[in-house]
Write a protein that holds these residues in place. Structure first.
Motif, short mmCIF file in Angstrom:
data_model
loop_
_atom_site.label_atom_id
_atom_site.label_comp_id
_atom_site.label_asym_id
_atom_site.label_seq_id
_atom_site.Cartn_x
_atom_site.Cartn_y
_atom_site.Cartn_z
N MET A 1 70.67 3.40 -56.07
CA MET A 1 70.32 2.66 -57.27
C MET A 1 68.80 2.67 -57.43
SD MET A 1 72.75 -0.33 -58.04
CE MET A 1 74.48 -0.19 -57.86
N ASN A 2 68.37 2.73 -58.65
CA ASN A 2 66.94 2.65 -58.89
C ASN A 2 66.62 1.33 -59.58
OD1 ASN A 2 67.31 2.99 -61.76
ND2 ASN A 2 67.49 5.18 -61.42
N GLN A 3 65.35 1.03 -59.59
CA GLN A 3 64.88 -0.19 -60.24
C GLN A 3 64.15 0.22 -61.52
OE1 GLN A 3 65.53 -3.39 -59.18
NE2 GLN A 3 66.83 -2.37 -57.70
N LEU A 4 64.33 -0.56 -62.56
CA LEU A 4 63.84 -0.21 -63.88
C LEU A 4 62.88 -1.27 -64.40
CD1 LEU A 4 64.37 1.79 -66.30
CD2 LEU A 4 66.04 0.12 -67.09
N ASP A 90 62.80 5.06 -57.73
CA ASP A 90 63.94 5.34 -56.87
C ASP A 90 63.45 5.82 -55.52
OD1 ASP A 90 66.61 5.56 -56.16
OD2 ASP A 90 66.85 7.55 -57.02
N LYS A 91 63.89 5.19 -54.46
CA LYS A 91 63.46 5.52 -53.10
C LYS A 91 64.29 6.67 -52.55
CE LYS A 91 63.10 2.03 -50.25
NZ LYS A 91 63.41 0.99 -49.25
N GLU A 92 63.61 7.67 -51.99
CA GLU A 92 64.33 8.73 -51.28
C GLU A 92 64.72 8.20 -49.91
OE1 GLU A 92 62.74 12.61 -51.10
OE2 GLU A 92 62.96 12.88 -53.26
N ARG A 93 65.94 8.50 -49.51
CA ARG A 93 66.45 8.05 -48.22
C ARG A 93 67.02 9.23 -47.45
NH1 ARG A 93 70.55 3.82 -50.48
NH2 ARG A 93 71.42 4.08 -48.44
N THR A 94 66.97 9.16 -46.13
CA THR A 94 67.57 10.20 -45.30
C THR A 94 69.09 10.06 -45.35
OG1 THR A 94 67.61 8.85 -43.29
CG2 THR A 94 65.58 10.13 -43.74
N TRP A 95 69.78 11.12 -44.93
CA TRP A 95 71.25 11.04 -44.88
C TRP A 95 71.70 9.93 -43.93
CZ3 TRP A 95 74.45 12.71 -48.27
CH2 TRP A 95 74.13 13.80 -49.06
N LYS A 96 70.99 9.78 -42.85
CA LYS A 96 71.33 8.72 -41.89
C LYS A 96 71.19 7.34 -42.54
CE LYS A 96 70.12 6.85 -37.37
NZ LYS A 96 69.19 6.92 -36.24
N GLU A 97 70.10 7.13 -43.28
CA GLU A 97 69.90 5.84 -43.96
C GLU A 97 70.99 5.60 -45.00
OE1 GLU A 97 65.04 5.42 -43.69
OE2 GLU A 97 65.92 6.52 -45.37
N ILE A 98 71.40 6.65 -45.68
CA ILE A 98 72.48 6.51 -46.67
C ILE A 98 73.80 6.17 -45.99
CG2 ILE A 98 73.87 7.75 -48.39
CD1 ILE A 98 71.23 9.32 -49.06
N LEU A 99 74.13 6.92 -44.95
CA LEU A 99 75.40 6.69 -44.24
C LEU A 99 75.46 5.32 -43.59
CD1 LEU A 99 75.92 10.19 -42.63
CD2 LEU A 99 77.27 9.17 -44.47
N LEU A 101 73.84 2.72 -44.62
CA LEU A 101 73.51 1.74 -45.65
C LEU A 101 72.17 1.04 -45.38
CD1 LEU A 101 77.06 0.19 -46.10
CD2 LEU A 101 76.02 2.02 -47.44
N GLN A 102 71.18 1.82 -44.96
CA GLN A 102 69.86 1.29 -44.63
C GLN A 102 68.85 1.66 -45.72
OE1 GLN A 102 69.27 3.27 -40.89
NE2 GLN A 102 70.15 1.58 -39.72
N GLU A 103 67.79 0.88 -45.80
CA GLU A 103 66.66 1.16 -46.69
C GLU A 103 67.05 1.34 -48.15
OE1 GLU A 103 63.47 0.96 -45.80
OE2 GLU A 103 64.07 0.52 -43.74
N LYS A 104 67.99 0.53 -48.60
CA LYS A 104 68.41 0.60 -50.00
C LYS A 104 67.26 0.19 -50.92
CE LYS A 104 73.33 -0.30 -49.49
NZ LYS A 104 74.42 -1.20 -49.90
N MET A 105 67.26 0.75 -52.10
CA MET A 105 66.28 0.39 -53.12
C MET A 105 66.69 -0.96 -53.70
SD MET A 105 63.59 1.52 -54.57
CE MET A 105 62.61 0.73 -55.82
N THR A 106 65.77 -1.91 -53.66
CA THR A 106 66.05 -3.23 -54.20
C THR A 106 64.87 -3.70 -55.04
OG1 THR A 106 65.05 -4.42 -52.35
CG2 THR A 106 67.40 -3.83 -52.13
#
Length: 134
Positions: A1-4, A90-99, A101-106
């Protein structure tokens, strides 16, 4: 998710922007201005076009973010009037962070907060709203 962040300004003349080859959408001038204004503070990529608008990347304290801009302007309108803009982070995240659920864009993300306050500090810009965009 991105922030607007939605802003309104007459600072930019979108009629002088390069043509977006993907879609007739404006937004380049905001990102070019940000890149020039903040070049001493952050490293930016070149501004490029996409079918939804314009984007670039910024290195923000060790993390990479995509910044996007779209101007709500149609040919025939006066480019010197206030134009509404959508600016996304929008924050770029590593695959590990995505899997994991870390470092989500808030909305509390430091990069998002920086740009929100940066726009609020510009006397020729009015921040209309901020929101999470799916």
């Amino acid at each position: 998710m991105n922030q607007l962040i939605t802003i309104k300004t007459s600072k930019f003349d979108v009629s002088k922007e390069d043509e977006n080859p993907n879609n007739q959408i404006y937004g380049q001038s905001l990102l070019v201005w940000l890149r020039e204004s903040l070049k001493e503070k952050f490293e930016f990529s070149e501004v490029d076009s996409e079918d939804w608008g314009w984007y670039c990347f910024v290195s923000f304290y060790g993390r990479k973010y995509m910044l996007g801009a779209t101007a709500f302007f149609e040919d025939g309108e006066d480019p010197k009037q206030d134009i509404e803009w959508a600016f996304q982070v929008d924050k770029e995240r590593t695959w590990k962070e995505i899997l994991l659920l870390q470092e989500k864009m808030t909305a509390s993300d430091q990069c998002f907060q920086f740009f929100k306050e940066f726009f609020r500090g510009q006397h020729e810009m009015k921040v209309l709203s901020t929101a999470e965009n799916a």
